[in-house]
Scaffold this active site. Structure first.
Site, short mmCIF file in Angstrom:
data_model
loop_
_atom_site.label_atom_id
_atom_site.label_comp_id
_atom_site.label_asym_id
_atom_site.label_seq_id
_atom_site.Cartn_x
_atom_site.Cartn_y
_atom_site.Cartn_z
N SER A 83 0.81 -1.22 0.00
CA SER A 83 0.00 0.00 0.00
C SER A 83 0.84 1.27 0.00
O SER A 83 0.51 2.24 -0.68
CB SER A 83 -0.93 0.01 1.21
OG SER A 83 -1.81 -1.08 1.18
N HIS A 125 0.20 5.05 4.51
CA HIS A 125 -0.47 5.54 3.31
C HIS A 125 -0.15 7.01 3.07
O HIS A 125 0.21 7.41 1.96
CB HIS A 125 -1.99 5.38 3.46
CG HIS A 125 -2.43 3.96 3.52
ND1 HIS A 125 -3.70 3.60 3.92
CD2 HIS A 125 -1.79 2.81 3.25
CE1 HIS A 125 -3.82 2.29 3.88
NE2 HIS A 125 -2.68 1.79 3.48
#
Length: 507
Positions: free
Chosen positions: A435, A490
């Protein structure tokens, strides 16, 4: 991660983002889009109500609801594809299936119209549409009348009818005035008609193809045609020849049209080729005002810029597919060694555990953790995001620049989490997943899209920017539900990718 949560969250997030995209891009103004807006809202309600009422199957129900929303539209799209390919009987069959799946008035009308167009001769098509018109709504009756004029190749009649009957056109009915104005040589009106409707055209490329073809923008048409999978080869030849004629290259256009194998064509396709040979369009340059020519130059430049992003096959994006295969291979190793969601198994294979990185100097975990995933749902969501984003970033920036963004952005993301943990701002946790690197790609392409939009303020660039936002929301919604994933990773990856994208620039 629980499968029901993954399915419900994925489907509901997708529905919510599409609703937001419809509002931002103003496509909710398209006739008939209100129904889609309501149906997508129902998908979200199914997810919410199912969570409380049927927690064991609510994920499956949400996915089923989303499938039922999109299935009729996909069947109608297939019907349009078959009609363009000259296979009118198959087109009518797909349209009938769509009307059975969602038997509302619009779908029943579309099925009837496709059935009428499947009749073998123009006169029988006209007779069938006369019966359809008797039970149609006013906008539907308008479409029947336009199709009747189309069967007679009466393009001047189409122009006059639309001037006398300014009823909002349903669906892709804007193709009729654009085609009619092009066939009759009214090119300034053609450009203005397209510009006046572009906010309600969605993502379809056929109207702009017709505009560029009738106005002789050959290079832009050549760039655009490979991206329109809806058109069969003979239709692409037809429109490219139209662009050549409008550019004054009549001999080359004739050679293109005469090179088509007539024996392989359907009756409708043969009529189309013969009509263009017998009635070529006129040279466009003398008919365009300076203002219209300027708008066409802008459209052509955007098409040539964006066309490569619309056909990202594996030969042009090898790194994306190599990364997907590497992640899938590592997941197979996880499964072969035990449970892919078992913390001990993940740590043994290289998951990021901050105390091991700092105290035991196992810095290699910053890399290995990027190729491990906690369960099949985690892998599927990340690989889907990588497949969508990676191809566009690789085409837009180049393979080596994408490799730098993915690798450096992912490392910065993982290192940032370690730094936050050491600073006491985050609790230590076992982290895995691509991610962080994927969000770095997202940051890089988001910067490009934002730059494009701020420079041009065009509808096309606004849609490109909102598409990036759609991927961002979907990825964030899915990953935030996974305990093994840090939102800080993220955010750090997103910012690192934007910075790297600014430094490295475009391809």
């Amino acid at each position: 991660m629980d499968l029901q949560i993954f399915l419900a969250l994925s489907a509901a997030s997708f529905a919510a983002v599409v609703i937001g995209q419809m509002v931002i891009n103003e496509t909710h103004r398209v006739p008939g889009s209100g129904r889609m807006f309501a149906l997508l809202s129902v998908v979200i309600l199914v997810a919410a109500a199912g969570y409380w009422l049927v927690p064991d199957i609510y994920g499956f129900l949400t996915v089923l609801a989303l499938a039922l929303v999109y299935a009729p539209g996909l069947l109608m799209l297939r019907a349009s594809r078959e009609m363009l390919a000259g296979r009118s009987t198959e087109a009518a069959r797909f349209a009938r299936f769509a009307s059975l799946l969602r038997p509302d008035r619009d779908n029943r009308f579309s099925a009837g119209l496709f059935a009428a167009l499947a009749e073998p001769t123009p006169q029988r098509r006209i007779d069938a549409m006369a019966g359809l018109k008797a039970r149609a709504t006013p906008p539907q009756a308008l479409m029947v009348e336009l199709q009747t004029l189309r069967q007679r190749n009466d393009w001047p009649g189409v122009v006059e009818f639309l001037r006398a009957n300014p009823v909002p056109l349903p669906g892709d009915g804007i193709n009729f005035p654009i085609r009619a104005l092009g066939e009759t040589g009214q090119l300034d009106a053609l450009v203005q008609t397209y510009l006046g409707h572009r906010t309600t055209l969605g993502r379809t490329q056929l109207p702009i193809l017709m505009v560029l073809s009738f106005c002789g923008r050959v290079a832009a048409v050549d760039a655009l045609l490979p991206t329109i999978r809806l058109l069969p080869p003979v239709s692409k030849t037809f429109w490219y020849a139209t662009a050549l004629q409008a550019a004054g290259r009549f001999d080359e256009a004739r050679r293109r049209l005469e090179s088509v194998d007539q024996s392989s064509l359907t009756d409708i396709q043969r009529e189309m080729i013969i009509s263009r040979l017998e009635r070529p369009v006129v040279d466009a340059a003398p008919l365009l005002s300076p203002g219209a020519a300027y708008q066409l130059d802008l459209m052509a430049a955007r098409v040539r810029r964006d066309a490569p992003l619309r056909r990202p096959d594996w030969r042009r994006t090898p790194l994306t597919y190599v990364l997907i295969m590497a992640n899938c291979l590592m997941f197979a190793v996880e499964v072969s060694r035990g449970d892919s969601q078992d913390t001990v198994n993940l740590v043994d294979l290289g998951a990021l555990w901050p105390p091991y990185v700092v105290d035991q100097h196992e810095w290699w975990r910053l890399v290995s953790a990027m190729f491990l995933h906690a369960g099949p749902e985690h892998l599927i969501s990340n690989m889907f995001a990588l497949w969508v984003l990676g191809r566009f970033v690789e085409i837009g920036m180049g393979t080596w620049r994408m490799a730098v963004v993915y690798a450096v952005g992912g490392l910065i993301s993982m290192a940032g989490v370690v730094g936050l943990t050491e600073a006491g701002l985050s609790e230590p946790n076992v982290l895995v997943g691509a991610s962080g690197a994927i969000f770095a790609l997202l940051g890089a392409i988001a910067l490009q899209r934002l730059t494009d939009f701020l420079a041009t303020r065009t509808i096309a660039d606004r849609r490109n920017l909102t598409m990036v936002g759609m991927v961002l929301v979907l990825q964030a919604a899915i990953d935030l539900a996974l305990p093994q994933i840090s939102f800080a990773a993220h955010l750090i990856g997103l910012l690192a990718g934007a910075a790297l994208g600014w430094v490295l620039g475009r391809k």
